[in-house]
Design a protein around this motif. Structure first.
Motif, PDB file in Angstrom:
ATOM      1  N   CYS A  51       0.603  -2.004  -0.399  1.00 49.93           N
ATOM      2  CA  CYS A  51      -0.824  -2.134  -0.695  1.00 49.93           C
ATOM      3  C   CYS A  51      -1.317  -0.781  -1.194  1.00 49.93           C
ATOM      4  O   CYS A  51      -1.253   0.223  -0.468  1.00 49.93           O
ATOM      5  N   GLU A  96      -3.906  -8.728 -11.145  1.00 50.32           N
ATOM      6  CA  GLU A  96      -4.967  -8.995 -10.165  1.00 50.32           C
ATOM      7  C   GLU A  96      -5.283  -7.728  -9.393  1.00 50.32           C
ATOM      8  O   GLU A  96      -4.399  -7.085  -8.821  1.00 50.32           O
ATOM      9  N   ARG A 139       2.261  -4.882  -3.957  1.00 49.81           N
ATOM     10  CA  ARG A 139       1.968  -6.159  -3.303  1.00 49.81           C
ATOM     11  C   ARG A 139       0.489  -6.511  -3.427  1.00 49.81           C
ATOM     12  O   ARG A 139       0.120  -7.674  -3.600  1.00 49.81           O
ATOM     13  N   LYS A 140      -0.364  -5.501  -3.369  1.00 45.71           N
ATOM     14  CA  LYS A 140      -1.813  -5.687  -3.424  1.00 45.71           C
ATOM     15  C   LYS A 140      -2.418  -4.396  -3.946  1.00 45.71           C
ATOM     16  O   LYS A 140      -1.953  -3.299  -3.596  1.00 45.71           O
TER      17      LYS A 140
END
Length: 223
Positions: free
Chosen positions: A91, A137, A112-113
């Protein structure tokens, strides 16, 4: 829906930009150092006619900094793309994203994020538009404390134009790792950080800044 969201965001950014630069547009551009990454940036820095003093003052007071890709952002984005092991499956919290270049690079490199954190609504809008352009994203946040609770890696580029932001470097170390890129503070030697190296770059579109701002130093705080 994605196309509509991007259009609404671009309209908002142009409206904000035209308050100070009525004749300047944003266009989608490839970056010189990371051509696989595209950003909506100023198409033309200076219009043909001289700027009125009132416009110059407005630019200085409230600069549309998110319409540039700053030198440190380019260097850190290129570093992440070339060294995906820093972000893969982690993250990443990108603080002060500006155009979103580092956050987008982190997403492309396999994070991952990715959370882009800024108090400026325009910067978050620019980051969202550019994320859509690059088909990645990114989560937007205005709450640094909450974002840091999730962070495995914190990234930040050229946030030290304001010396008051130096205190953030300690807060960032709540995360396991930090990557900090800077071209503004020549004597920077933050406690707990190690210098990884120095790269040459420039802001895009090129502001014609002094060459002293073309040297970007990258620091890391890690176990």
């Amino acid at each position: 829906m994605t196309s509509d969201t991007k259009r609404v965001g671009l309209n908002a950014l142009h409206e904000r930009l035209h308050r100070v630069l009525p004749n300047v547009q944003l266009t989608c551009q490839q970056l010189p150092q990371t051509p696989a990454l595209k950003l909506w940036l100023l198409d033309e820095l200076f219009p043909e006619q001289a700027l009125e003093p009132g416009i110059v003052n407005a630019i200085m007071e409230e600069p549309p900094y998110w319409s540039f890709c700053w030198a440190s952002g380019q260097v850190l984005a290129e570093f992440l793309i070339n060294n995906p092991q820093w972000v893969k499956d982690r993250c990443v919290v990108d603080v002060g994203p500006g155009s979103g270049v580092v956050a987008i690079a982190a997403a492309q490199a396999g994070a991952r994020k990715v959370i882009a954190c800024d108090l400026d609504e325009d910067a978050l809008t620019a980051t969202a538009v550019n994320a859509l352009e690059n088909e990645v994203e990114i989560i937007l946040s205005q709450n640094l404390d909450e974002a840091l609770q999730e962070a495995d890696l914190v990234t930040a580029a050229d946030i030290l134009y304001d010396r008051e932001n130096l205190s953030l470097l300690t807060r960032f170390q709540q995360a396991e790792r930090v990557l900090l890129a800077d071209s503004r503070v020549p004597d920077l030697n933050p406690p707990g950080y190690q210098l990884l190296g120095e790269w040459q770059s420039c802001t895009w579109p090129d502001l014609g800044e002094s060459s002293e701002y073309n040297g970007v130093r990258l620091f890391a705080a890690q176990p």
